[in-house]
Design an enzyme around this catalytic site. Sequence first.
Site, PDB file in Angstrom:
ATOM      1  N   PHE A   1       1.591   8.725  -1.495  1.00 24.32           N
ATOM      2  CA  PHE A   1       0.904   7.440  -1.416  1.00 24.32           C
ATOM      3  C   PHE A   1      -0.544   7.549  -1.864  1.00 24.32           C
ATOM      4  CE2 PHE A   1       4.111   7.135   2.152  1.00 24.32           C
ATOM      5  CZ  PHE A   1       5.068   6.622   1.318  1.00 24.32           C
TER       6      PHE A   1
ATOM      7  N   TRP B   1       0.839  -1.206   0.000  1.00 24.12           N
ATOM      8  CA  TRP B   1       0.000   0.000   0.000  1.00 24.12           C
ATOM      9  C   TRP B   1       0.874   1.256   0.000  1.00 24.12           C
ATOM     10  CZ3 TRP B   1      -0.533   4.295   3.080  1.00 24.12           C
ATOM     11  CH2 TRP B   1      -1.666   5.078   2.870  1.00 24.12           C
ATOM     12  N   HIS B   2       1.967   1.193   0.749  1.00 15.79           N
ATOM     13  CA  HIS B   2       2.817   2.371   0.871  1.00 15.79           C
ATOM     14  C   HIS B   2       3.593   2.683  -0.406  1.00 15.79           C
ATOM     15  CE1 HIS B   2       2.015   2.092   5.197  1.00 15.79           C
ATOM     16  NE2 HIS B   2       2.283   3.379   5.192  1.00 15.79           N
ATOM     17  N   GLY B   3       3.863   1.688  -1.208  1.00 17.42           N
ATOM     18  CA  GLY B   3       4.576   1.994  -2.442  1.00 17.42           C
ATOM     19  C   GLY B   3       4.907   0.752  -3.233  1.00 17.42           C
TER      20      GLY B   3
END
Lengths: 461, 329
Positions: free
Chosen positions: A461, A317-319
């Site tokens: 994000f 999700w963060h990257g």
Amino acid sequence: MDFSQLIFWRILFFSIIFMLLGHFALKFISPQRRHKLFLLVISWVMLGTISMETLLIFFSVCIGAYVLCFLQTKHNILPPRLLLGLMIPLLLLPLFYYKYADFAINDVLGQDFDVIRNLIIPVGISFYTFQVIAFCIDTLMNKEPIPGFVNYMLFCSFFPQIVAGPIERKKDLLPQMENIQPGFLAANLKTGISYVLIGIYFKSVLADNLASYMVTNYDGESAVIIWINNVLFSLRIYFDFAGYGLSAWGLAKCFNIQLSMNFWSPYSATNISEFWRRWHITLTSWFRDYIYFPLKGSRTKRWWLNILIVFLISGVWHGAGWNFLIWGLLIGITMVIHRVFAKRGHKMPAFPAWLLTIITMIFIWMFFYVTNPAYLLQHVKSVFDLTHYHGSFPLPGIKTDAALGVIIALAILTIVLEAISLKRHNDPYRIFTHPVIIVTMVTLMFLAHAGEAPAFIYFAF
Amino acid sequence: MKQLSFCIIIGMALGIILQQCIDKYMDPELIFFGKVANMTDAWFTKVKNNPAPLHIIIGGSEIATSVNPRAMQEKHGITVVNAGNHAGFGLPGNVVAAEHHIAKGNHVVCSLYPAPNITTQGLKFAFRQKGLNMFSTNIIPLNTGNLLTVLSGDLSANVNYVKRQRKRIKRGRPTHGYMNPEKATLHNNGFLEIHNMRMHEMEPEKLYHDEVCAATSDIVEFCKKMQQLCHERGASFSVMFALHYNSLDCRIKHAELARHLTVNGIPVLKDERLGISDDLSYFSDTPSHLSNKGVDICSDIWGYALKNRIYWTEQELTKTINSLGETSK
């Protein structure tokens, strides 16, 4: 929607003027409805100022979800689970395309598609997509009635939280939107403005100054520089993201909306599980409710696997990058280790436990900010190789002046104040609303702002 | 709400007053140094991730006013950071101000110019300047080691320095004219364009003097230390002469110094002028600050030298010394 930039406040100022003028012009509409309409317009204008593409993608996700939920509740077109199975990938499609396509197709599958390289990720896409998905699951699985379109759109696009959270739930935010109190209330304004100031202080005085001392794109040769960078980043990311969250909370409060707190003084946590219960709270609880619990959580023998899955997804999700996957995996592993120790009844004294938690997190953040895989490998090698702990001061490539010491001391003092406030008032940020601290924070904003500041980290994000 | 508004107003007022006090009692020259350092740092941050090696040019105002990184990038395709200082700190002081740029893969070039002030006097002066401003975030960086040097230095020298500063601050203007915004333009890459062309009206002969950068053991020792420092940090090191106004006869001394350095293993970038020119139109307000014409020439010479990394050899320098000797006879 960068609260630390003057342009945001200019747009907001003119929007409020427009809003006040509109109240006289649109007297035939009820005050509550007017208030909602103005908030919607301000939110869309704010999003539109970032880019029209951002606004269009936002509309497509939100309106698409609403239409499908509406059809389902009115006409029961498909079994809810099946519909969600079709809907969720559809809602994730823009997020996947902008954020993950390059990594998945070019890096993982080894293809060479130039069109998907270096796409600019629309601001806030991860946040509002997750908020909309949670809305759909709650509505369809619990067979809840569909809200009115204006209320729903306000729930999705409320400007203080749209670009970097908190990721709000239907049950928390939607009723507030439906019954919103028009106008401004003195008590809410007082609390709201105080929290906005705390947020700006976190961002402009602490996070931005810390950021200016970090060595970017460091190849990882000296372990001393790596640790300095790790400490700086650990403090920076907290003050950056918490600063955004506090400003968003305060701004929402000014408009009579109570958002969720996204942070609860995480750096005073004494174990890793507690840390993650206090860090980006709304995302952690999202993963808990929509991934961990459906996997049967801790009520199965594979509880450790569930934890690993949740944090791997959190990493993704963060990257899009190997470093984020490893980052998620490492957090998962430390969570499992802590759970095993806790289950066996082991408990460390508070101070060593806190120290261990802090050092673990300072190390793990390295996997978050070093995105180049070769550099990351070198960072890991250097950290575990004593021969890389060399170098006399001054260190190459890094500024280690007295001002850095002052900024770090200020950051630590802020964390200590949070811990004191948490103990005294059961709220880590209430202490900062004390008049003396407000005066000090405002003074510091003038004296120690970092000049040209980078955008909030979580905007990426 | 009233209390909060009051707190905000008090905080703002306090911030503004303190900022004004700091500005008022800050040495105007330090404000200028800080501005230049910020510009250079911003440029460094902008270009440091370029795939090509970074050329860091360290020197005094002779570099700050003569090397235009943008022109060199456009004409020669090289990425240059003009880390020129403006304080008469001497070579060691200039290095202190720019040392955070010395990092792996960079090519560090130290400029040699007349009266390089190799002694530690200049260095102490530089430390003191920075030490007095250690709590401002917008200053030339002062590292912990240097701070300790300042604090452990002799008290009377520091007190005398503060007294001198007070006078300067009272006057409210920097000593050097070119530090005033109306007399020079500071570009966003740290390059300082001087508008005062005083040199053009001077009589050439009156400007000639014997002060050139001579071959002394101090310079060689300093260069060796610099080479060692760069080596430890994974950077390469070389030296080059900055352009200076003087009679062409003086070139022989520079050639001797270059040979001395070359023999001692210090690479010297090749420039046939050996840092000397007798063309007044190249200069602006002092014999080492260049005019726009001089900047074009100098950026071209340095750009070519940095791009191709052609160094003097001992034989070439001996030949040059011989031929310059013949000419002067």
